[in-house]
Design a protein around this motif. Structure first.
Motif, PDB file in Angstrom:
ATOM      1  N   TYR A  66       0.821  -1.217   0.000  1.00  0.00           N
ATOM      2  CA  TYR A  66       0.000   0.000   0.000  1.00  0.00           C
ATOM      3  C   TYR A  66       0.855   1.268   0.000  1.00  0.00           C
ATOM      4  O   TYR A  66       0.523   2.251  -0.664  1.00  0.00           O
ATOM      5  CB  TYR A  66      -0.935  -0.002   1.204  1.00  0.00           C
ATOM      6  N   LYS A  67       1.966   1.225   0.718  1.00  0.00           N
ATOM      7  CA  LYS A  67       2.841   2.407   0.787  1.00  0.00           C
ATOM      8  C   LYS A  67       3.396   2.786  -0.582  1.00  0.00           C
ATOM      9  O   LYS A  67       3.767   3.934  -0.816  1.00  0.00           O
ATOM     10  CB  LYS A  67       4.009   2.141   1.743  1.00  0.00           C
ATOM     11  N   ASN A  68       3.468   1.816  -1.491  1.00  0.00           N
ATOM     12  CA  ASN A  68       4.073   2.065  -2.801  1.00  0.00           C
ATOM     13  C   ASN A  68       3.057   2.307  -3.911  1.00  0.00           C
ATOM     14  O   ASN A  68       3.431   2.414  -5.073  1.00  0.00           O
ATOM     15  CB  ASN A  68       4.971   0.885  -3.184  1.00  0.00           C
ATOM     16  N   ILE A  69       1.774   2.379  -3.543  1.00  0.00           N
ATOM     17  CA  ILE A  69       0.772   2.677  -4.561  1.00  0.00           C
ATOM     18  C   ILE A  69       0.925   4.138  -4.974  1.00  0.00           C
ATOM     19  O   ILE A  69       0.918   5.021  -4.126  1.00  0.00           O
ATOM     20  CB  ILE A  69      -0.649   2.400  -4.021  1.00  0.00           C
ATOM     21  N   PRO A  70       1.056   4.409  -6.275  1.00  0.00           N
ATOM     22  CA  PRO A  70       1.391   5.771  -6.698  1.00  0.00           C
ATOM     23  C   PRO A  70       0.253   6.782  -6.668  1.00  0.00           C
ATOM     24  O   PRO A  70       0.473   7.948  -6.783  1.00  0.00           O
ATOM     25  CB  PRO A  70       1.871   5.571  -8.139  1.00  0.00           C
ATOM     26  N   GLN A  71      -0.996   6.313  -6.548  1.00  0.00           N
ATOM     27  CA  GLN A  71      -2.067   7.297  -6.516  1.00  0.00           C
ATOM     28  C   GLN A  71      -2.750   7.306  -5.157  1.00  0.00           C
ATOM     29  O   GLN A  71      -2.507   6.455  -4.325  1.00  0.00           O
ATOM     30  CB  GLN A  71      -3.078   7.037  -7.636  1.00  0.00           C
ATOM     31  N   ASN A  72      -3.584   8.284  -4.972  1.00  0.00           N
ATOM     32  CA  ASN A  72      -4.254   8.452  -3.684  1.00  0.00           C
ATOM     33  C   ASN A  72      -5.429   7.474  -3.577  1.00  0.00           C
ATOM     34  O   ASN A  72      -6.569   7.825  -3.835  1.00  0.00           O
ATOM     35  CB  ASN A  72      -4.737   9.896  -3.542  1.00  0.00           C
TER      36      ASN A  72
END
Length: 224
Positions: A66-72
Motif C-alpha cells: 500500500y505504501k508504494n501505490i502511486p495514486q491516492n
C-alpha cells in the motif's frame, strides 16, 4: 460510484469480497487479484478509489504494498491477524476487517469511504511520499515537475515533495480550473500565469517552456 479492486492471496477470500460487493449499489469492484505484481500493473494504468487489501501475503506485506501505490487510493485492510490494526490506522486506513467478517461489517466499512465526484470541489492534493500521506493545499503549490517515473511538487515556501507518480495520474487529482499542464514535464497553477515571453511562462524564479502540444490550451486561458 466507488471504483475498487481487491488483492488477497486466498481465492476464497476474494470470492467472499466479490459476493459482498455485488450487494452494494454504489460499489463497483472492477477486478480481483491474488498476485501483487498483477494488481500493481492494473493500478498503474487504471486508478481506483479503494483497495480491499490482505496483509499477510507470500511476496510482500500488504502494508508495504500500500505504501508504494502511486495514486491516492483509500484502503480497507482484510486480514486474519488482529495485531496489525494499530499500524493499519497509522496509514489512514478506512477500516480494518478481521476475517471472517460478515456482510454487515463489510458494508459498514464501505459506507465510511467518502469519494468526492468532482475534482473541482477539492481544494487540496493528497499524495503518498517518504512513507507519509501528505495533504497539500492547492494554494501552496508553485508548480509540479515530471521526472521520469516521479513527480516533484515545488511549494511556495521553497520546499519540495518528490513522489512516485505519472504526470497523467497527478493531473487527474487536481482541479482542472485551477491547474493546467503546459508541457510534458510541467503543471502550473492557472492563476499564477501572469507573464509569457517567447513561449516561456515566468513564475517567480522559474522559466517554464510551453510545449507544442499544450500551447493552444495555454493561450485559451491567457486570452480569457
Amino acid at each position: 460510484m466507488i471504483k475498487a479492486i481487491a488483492l488477497d492471496d486466498e481465492i476464497l477470500a476474494l470470492k467472499i469480497i466479490e459476493n459482498y460487493a455485488e450487494k452494494i449499489e454504489n460499489l463497483s469492484l472492477e477486478k480481483v487479484f491474488n498476485i501483487q505484481s498483477d494488481a500493481q500493473k492494473h493500478l498503474n494504468k487504471f486508478p481506483v478509489d479503494l483497495i480491499f487489501l490482505d496483509i499477510e501475503m507470500p511476496s510482500k506485506n500488504g502494508m508495504d504494498f500500500y505504501k508504494n501505490i502511486p495514486q491516492n487510493t483509500k484502503v480497507i485492510f482484510t486480514t486474519a491477524y488482529s495485531e496489525y490494526a494499530v499500524d493499519a490506522f497509522s496509514l489512514n486506513a478506512v477500516d480494518y476487517l478481521l476475517k471472517p467478517f460478515s456482510f454487515e461489517r463489510f458494508k459498514s466499512a464501505v459506507e465510511k469511504v467518502k469519494i468526492n465526484p468532482e475534482n473541482d470541489s477539492i481544494k487540496h492534493l493528497s499524495i503518498r511520499a517518504d512513507y507519509k500521506l501528505h495533504k497539500i493545499n492547492f494554494d501552496d503549490i508553485q508548480l509540479i515537475e515530471g521526472l521520469d517515473d516521479y513527480i516533484q511538487i515545488h511549494l511556495k515556501d521553497q520546499s519540495k515533495i518528490t513522489a512516485r507518480s505519472s504526470m497523467k495520474n497527478i493531473m487527474e487529482k487536481l482541479s482542472e480550473k485551477d491547474f493546467i499542464r503546459v508541457h510534458r514535464s510541467y503543471i502550473v497553477p492557472v492563476g499564477d500565469i501572469k507573464t509569457i515571453v517567447n513561449r516561456n511562462i515566468h513564475i517567480e524564479d522559474f522559466i517554464i517552456p510551453i510545449g507544442e502540444t499544450y500551447k493552444y490550451e495555454v493561450m485559451k486561458i491567457i486570452s480569457k
